[in-house]
Design an enzyme around this catalytic site. Structure first.
Site, PDB file in Angstrom:
ATOM      1  N   LEU A  12       0.603  -0.609  -0.083  1.00 48.38           N
ATOM      2  CA  LEU A  12       0.210   0.077  -0.209  1.00 48.38           C
ATOM      3  C   LEU A  12       0.552   1.451   0.360  1.00 48.38           C
ATOM      4  O   LEU A  12       0.212   2.330   0.414  1.00 48.38           O
ATOM      5  CB  LEU A  12      -0.873  -0.566   0.954  1.00 48.38           C
ATOM      6  CG  LEU A  12      -1.908  -1.312   1.708  1.00 48.38           C
ATOM      7  CD1 LEU A  12      -2.738  -1.315   2.744  1.00 48.38           C
ATOM      8  CD2 LEU A  12      -2.797  -2.089   0.278  1.00 48.38           C
ATOM      9  N   CYS A  13       1.889   0.770  -0.006  1.00 48.96           N
ATOM     10  CA  CYS A  13       3.089   2.232  -0.394  1.00 48.96           C
ATOM     11  C   CYS A  13       3.078   2.427  -1.632  1.00 48.96           C
ATOM     12  O   CYS A  13       3.266   2.450  -2.821  1.00 48.96           O
ATOM     13  CB  CYS A  13       4.750   1.639   0.137  1.00 48.96           C
ATOM     14  SG  CYS A  13       5.763   3.166   0.588  1.00 48.96           S
ATOM     15  N   HIS A  14       2.306   4.017  -1.547  1.00 47.43           N
ATOM     16  CA  HIS A  14       2.339   5.048  -3.037  1.00 47.43           C
ATOM     17  C   HIS A  14       4.432   4.959  -3.900  1.00 47.43           C
ATOM     18  O   HIS A  14       5.413   5.366  -3.006  1.00 47.43           O
ATOM     19  CB  HIS A  14       2.126   6.445  -3.226  1.00 47.43           C
ATOM     20  CG  HIS A  14       1.090   6.238  -2.719  1.00 47.43           C
ATOM     21  ND1 HIS A  14       0.548   6.532  -1.284  1.00 47.43           N
ATOM     22  CD2 HIS A  14       0.019   6.222  -3.370  1.00 47.43           C
ATOM     23  CE1 HIS A  14      -1.392   6.477  -1.478  1.00 47.43           C
ATOM     24  NE2 HIS A  14      -1.793   6.231  -2.467  1.00 47.43           N
ATOM     25  N   MET A  53       9.229   6.134   4.996  1.00 45.16           N
ATOM     26  CA  MET A  53       9.270   4.950   4.437  1.00 45.16           C
ATOM     27  C   MET A  53      10.261   4.525   3.307  1.00 45.16           C
ATOM     28  O   MET A  53      10.848   4.428   4.122  1.00 45.16           O
ATOM     29  CB  MET A  53       8.120   4.114   4.223  1.00 45.16           C
ATOM     30  CG  MET A  53       6.761   4.347   4.709  1.00 45.16           C
ATOM     31  SD  MET A  53       6.896   4.087   6.548  1.00 45.16           S
ATOM     32  CE  MET A  53       7.019   1.927   6.609  1.00 45.16           C
ATOM     33  N   ASP A  99      25.951  -8.562   5.430  1.00 48.45           N
ATOM     34  CA  ASP A  99      26.357  -9.358   4.490  1.00 48.45           C
ATOM     35  C   ASP A  99      27.597  -9.392   4.307  1.00 48.45           C
ATOM     36  O   ASP A  99      28.333 -10.073   4.097  1.00 48.45           O
ATOM     37  CB  ASP A  99      24.719  -8.929   2.982  1.00 48.45           C
ATOM     38  CG  ASP A  99      25.812 -10.044   2.475  1.00 48.45           C
ATOM     39  OD1 ASP A  99      25.741 -10.871   2.985  1.00 48.45           O
ATOM     40  OD2 ASP A  99      25.755  -9.834   0.753  1.00 48.45           O
TER      41      ASP A  99
END
Length: 166
Positions: A84-86, A120, A135
């Site tokens: 739901l992130c634009h 976000m 990593d």
């Protein structure tokens, strides 16, 4: 209900319909604004690992350059990984690393011009950048049992967010 900057508050469940179904927030009527968000976080490593990162002596290559690329790519693809992130037009991404004795701090600043914020994206950049460091350095961080008893990612948070009407 909205906050002073026009964003929804906790009282307004904007990601659900009246029936409780999940939905993407409609931002179509919001004006375009210049927006910036900064997020940061840290990864705790052994002192010898941070020294090797600083001296560019990690066998996989340049840890910070690789983490920078990972952070930027994550910012650009946030909408693909967070439901739901634009999808927003990213106009700038800046990354800043600070190496302490046993900690590497990463700050990611994201800029956009659009109808919704970019916090976000900044958070996604930080977490992916720090995961990339993990990593790249995991061979140096493993103990004799193949575990990571001292390696932690900590304190990932939004430092600031701002918007300016155009």
């Amino acid at each position: 209900m909205t906050s002073d900057d026009g964003d929804a508050t906790g009282d307004d469940l904007t990601h659900t319909t009246d029936e409780g179904d999940v939905q993407m927030v409609d931002v179509g009527d919001k004006p375009d604004t210049a927006r910036q968000a900064r997020a940061c976080g840290t990864i705790r490593l052994r002192e010898s690992t941070v020294a090797a990162v600083r001296a560019d002596e990690i066998g996989k290559g340049d840890v910070l350059a690789t983490a920078r690329i990972g952070a930027i790519q994550a910012v650009k693809h946030t909408w693909e990984t967070i439901p739901l992130c634009h999808q927003i037009p990213i106009t700038n991404v800046e990354t800043d690393f600070d190496l302490g004795d046993e900690i590497v701090t990463l700050e990611v600043a994201v800029e956009t011009t659009g109808k919704t914020g970019c916090e976000m994206e900044a958070l996604q950049g930080v977490t992916t950048g720090l995961n990339t460091i993990w990593d790249m350095t995991k061979a140096a961080e493993k103990d004799e049992d193949g575990q990571y008893p001292e390696t932690t990612i900590e304190n990932v948070h939004v430092v600031t967010k701002r918007k300016q009407e155009l």
